[in-house]
Design a protein around this motif. Sequence first.
Motif, PDB file in Angstrom:
ATOM      1  N   ALA A 211     -62.127   3.972  39.505  1.00 41.36           N
ATOM      2  CA  ALA A 211     -63.393   3.284  39.251  1.00 41.36           C
ATOM      3  C   ALA A 211     -63.485   1.988  40.058  1.00 41.36           C
ATOM      4  O   ALA A 211     -64.542   1.683  40.629  1.00 41.36           O
ATOM      5  CB  ALA A 211     -63.541   3.006  37.757  1.00 41.36           C
ATOM      6  N   CYS A 212     -62.397   1.245  40.120  1.00 43.36           N
ATOM      7  CA  CYS A 212     -62.391   0.010  40.918  1.00 43.36           C
ATOM      8  C   CYS A 212     -62.594   0.317  42.400  1.00 43.36           C
ATOM      9  O   CYS A 212     -63.315  -0.397  43.109  1.00 43.36           O
ATOM     10  CB  CYS A 212     -61.079  -0.736  40.706  1.00 43.36           C
ATOM     11  SG  CYS A 212     -60.858  -1.419  39.050  1.00 43.36           S
TER      12      CYS A 212
ATOM     13  N   LEU B 220     -66.513   0.821  47.112  1.00 44.14           N
ATOM     14  CA  LEU B 220     -67.104   1.712  48.115  1.00 44.14           C
ATOM     15  C   LEU B 220     -68.606   1.902  47.945  1.00 44.14           C
ATOM     16  O   LEU B 220     -69.336   1.980  48.942  1.00 44.14           O
ATOM     17  CB  LEU B 220     -66.419   3.083  48.061  1.00 44.14           C
ATOM     18  CG  LEU B 220     -64.936   3.141  48.437  1.00 44.14           C
ATOM     19  CD1 LEU B 220     -64.406   4.545  48.232  1.00 44.14           C
ATOM     20  CD2 LEU B 220     -64.718   2.703  49.881  1.00 44.14           C
ATOM     21  N   PHE B 221     -69.093   1.982  46.688  1.00 45.56           N
ATOM     22  CA  PHE B 221     -70.478   2.404  46.444  1.00 45.56           C
ATOM     23  C   PHE B 221     -71.293   1.396  45.643  1.00 45.56           C
ATOM     24  O   PHE B 221     -72.357   1.753  45.132  1.00 45.56           O
ATOM     25  CB  PHE B 221     -70.492   3.741  45.685  1.00 45.56           C
ATOM     26  CG  PHE B 221     -69.620   4.799  46.304  1.00 45.56           C
ATOM     27  CD1 PHE B 221     -69.892   5.308  47.551  1.00 45.56           C
ATOM     28  CD2 PHE B 221     -68.503   5.263  45.627  1.00 45.56           C
ATOM     29  CE1 PHE B 221     -69.088   6.277  48.117  1.00 45.56           C
ATOM     30  CE2 PHE B 221     -67.689   6.235  46.174  1.00 45.56           C
ATOM     31  CZ  PHE B 221     -67.985   6.745  47.431  1.00 45.56           C
ATOM     32  N   LYS B 222     -70.850   0.187  45.516  1.00 43.50           N
ATOM     33  CA  LYS B 222     -71.556  -0.812  44.706  1.00 43.50           C
ATOM     34  C   LYS B 222     -72.953  -1.062  45.265  1.00 43.50           C
ATOM     35  O   LYS B 222     -73.110  -1.514  46.406  1.00 43.50           O
ATOM     36  CB  LYS B 222     -70.740  -2.103  44.680  1.00 43.50           C
ATOM     37  CG  LYS B 222     -71.356  -3.229  43.887  1.00 43.50           C
ATOM     38  CD  LYS B 222     -70.393  -4.412  43.836  1.00 43.50           C
ATOM     39  CE  LYS B 222     -69.991  -4.872  45.213  1.00 43.50           C
ATOM     40  NZ  LYS B 222     -69.093  -6.038  45.185  1.00 43.50           N
ATOM     41  N   GLY B 223     -73.989  -0.749  44.465  1.00 43.50           N
ATOM     42  CA  GLY B 223     -75.368  -1.013  44.866  1.00 43.50           C
ATOM     43  C   GLY B 223     -75.904  -0.103  45.951  1.00 43.50           C
ATOM     44  O   GLY B 223     -76.953  -0.397  46.531  1.00 43.50           O
TER      45      GLY B 223
ATOM     46  N   VAL C 199     -67.565  -1.415  36.798  1.00 44.26           N
ATOM     47  CA  VAL C 199     -66.423  -0.554  36.489  1.00 44.26           C
ATOM     48  C   VAL C 199     -66.760   0.445  35.383  1.00 44.26           C
ATOM     49  O   VAL C 199     -66.386   1.618  35.463  1.00 44.26           O
ATOM     50  CB  VAL C 199     -65.205  -1.412  36.105  1.00 44.26           C
ATOM     51  CG1 VAL C 199     -64.045  -0.533  35.638  1.00 44.26           C
ATOM     52  CG2 VAL C 199     -64.755  -2.242  37.293  1.00 44.26           C
ATOM     53  N   LEU C 200     -67.472   0.006  34.345  1.00 44.73           N
ATOM     54  CA  LEU C 200     -67.808   0.916  33.252  1.00 44.73           C
ATOM     55  C   LEU C 200     -68.711   2.058  33.731  1.00 44.73           C
ATOM     56  O   LEU C 200     -68.497   3.226  33.379  1.00 44.73           O
ATOM     57  CB  LEU C 200     -68.467   0.146  32.114  1.00 44.73           C
ATOM     58  CG  LEU C 200     -67.580  -0.865  31.378  1.00 44.73           C
ATOM     59  CD1 LEU C 200     -68.375  -1.583  30.287  1.00 44.73           C
ATOM     60  CD2 LEU C 200     -66.357  -0.183  30.776  1.00 44.73           C
TER      61      LEU C 200
ATOM     62  N   GLN D 216     -65.883  -7.151  38.369  1.00 41.19           N
ATOM     63  CA  GLN D 216     -66.706  -7.100  39.573  1.00 41.19           C
ATOM     64  C   GLN D 216     -67.837  -6.100  39.378  1.00 41.19           C
ATOM     65  O   GLN D 216     -67.671  -5.053  38.750  1.00 41.19           O
ATOM     66  CB  GLN D 216     -65.859  -6.723  40.784  1.00 41.19           C
ATOM     67  CG  GLN D 216     -64.788  -7.753  41.117  1.00 41.19           C
ATOM     68  CD  GLN D 216     -64.109  -7.474  42.438  1.00 41.19           C
ATOM     69  OE1 GLN D 216     -64.657  -6.795  43.290  1.00 41.19           O
ATOM     70  NE2 GLN D 216     -62.906  -7.996  42.609  1.00 41.19           N
ATOM     71  N   HIS D 217     -69.010  -6.425  39.963  1.00 37.53           N
ATOM     72  CA  HIS D 217     -70.197  -5.621  39.745  1.00 37.53           C
ATOM     73  C   HIS D 217     -71.165  -5.839  40.893  1.00 37.53           C
ATOM     74  O   HIS D 217     -70.918  -6.645  41.806  1.00 37.53           O
ATOM     75  CB  HIS D 217     -70.860  -5.987  38.411  1.00 37.53           C
ATOM     76  CG  HIS D 217     -71.181  -7.451  38.299  1.00 37.53           C
ATOM     77  ND1 HIS D 217     -70.247  -8.400  37.935  1.00 37.53           N
ATOM     78  CD2 HIS D 217     -72.334  -8.134  38.534  1.00 37.53           C
ATOM     79  CE1 HIS D 217     -70.800  -9.597  37.937  1.00 37.53           C
ATOM     80  NE2 HIS D 217     -72.062  -9.461  38.294  1.00 37.53           N
TER      81      HIS D 217
END
Length: 414
Positions: free
Chosen positions: A23-24, A29-32, A80-81, A218-219
């Motif tokens: 997940a981290c 890699l794919f945040k946003g 992460v969730l 992180q988000h």
Amino acid sequence: VFVAIRTIGNIMIVTTLLQFMFACIGVQLFKGKFYRCTDEAKQFPEDCKGTFILYKDGEVDQPVIRDRVWYNSDYNFDNVLSAMMALFTVSTFEGWPALLYKAIDSNGENIGPVYNNRVEISIFFIIYIIIIAFFMMNIFVGFVIVTFQEQGELEYKNCELDKNQRQCVEYALKARPLRRYIPKNPYQYKFWYVVNSTGFEYIMFALIMLNTLCLAVQHYEQSPFFNYTMDILNMVFTAVFTVEMVLKLIAFKPMGYFSDSWNVFDFLIVIGSIIDVVLGEIDPFAKPTEAPPTGEPGNSEESSRISITFFRLFRVMRLVKLLSRGEGIRTLLWTFVKSFQALPYVALLIAMLFFIYAVIGMQTFGKIALQDHTQINRNNNFQTFFSVCTTSFQVCHWRSLAGDHAGMHAWKAM
């Protein structure tokens, strides 16, 4: 069942930790990057306004007016969730190809998709499926079965030695005492005493947990101050783990240090983390605190890809250090690694079965004519060896591929 709870607990801990690690990595890699417009021709949110004409089922005589809406995918990696939930759907094999296609088409943060933009990113999902869906789930079932077998053997505890007991006796006869390095130099012994003390282990365990917490918070759409704080904490953790590595090198000497596989793994993580920090300071586009200049999205993405997709992942790999803190978890990890040794033989067996069925399919159905609007078409047919293999593969995974009807057409073709 109650006896198996302890073993099941260890398996759940390792599986959850691996799920958290992936997940981290997914957040990095794919945040946003799963945002898109209902009008696929628009890639930016400022352009996704007004209405557009949609031709239902490709029929030009059935136009439909739709509103342009900028929306995010139901399953995403913005935090992460959400990433763990998205990966959980992948592990169930229900509808995961749609998530895979979105990841492959992902372009940039808050930017619409580009067809087949990052095909190589599919390796992330392949590795996740092999480790979590295949091995960990099978190990879970295997440990439960072994536990029940061990409980069944207890009924014969008053009898002669059984098979397992004989194996224990043979192991005891062949076992060799564990060699432990103790330095004779008094100054080196002080370092050795510190790194082997219980307090030192607890301190390092607490630091690993803090590092885990920093990764978990992180988000997407992080503020510049938050990014700056995360960068400073990453440098602090890198420095601390570097000090730990140096202390162990002094305590055990290089030969004794590198004789332990866990120390070698820690060494690689520290070196990768140091390279990540150096690249982050040298390359301005590798820093998440700075936005890339307008007009050069491709260059900034390529220049930061090395740091983001590889060296920055060493931050996540620090979580593996938690696996070395418990004897039961280390035993489970050893079983997991040993399972990989049988993977080539299983792959060869599956390949042989596919080869046999491919040859039979070519001989039996190879002369059927191809028609695009039928089940036997250019995608699902038996005329070439490669097409037979792909069709058979779709049949084996028809539940996952039914979302785009490919697997269902393959079944009908069979």
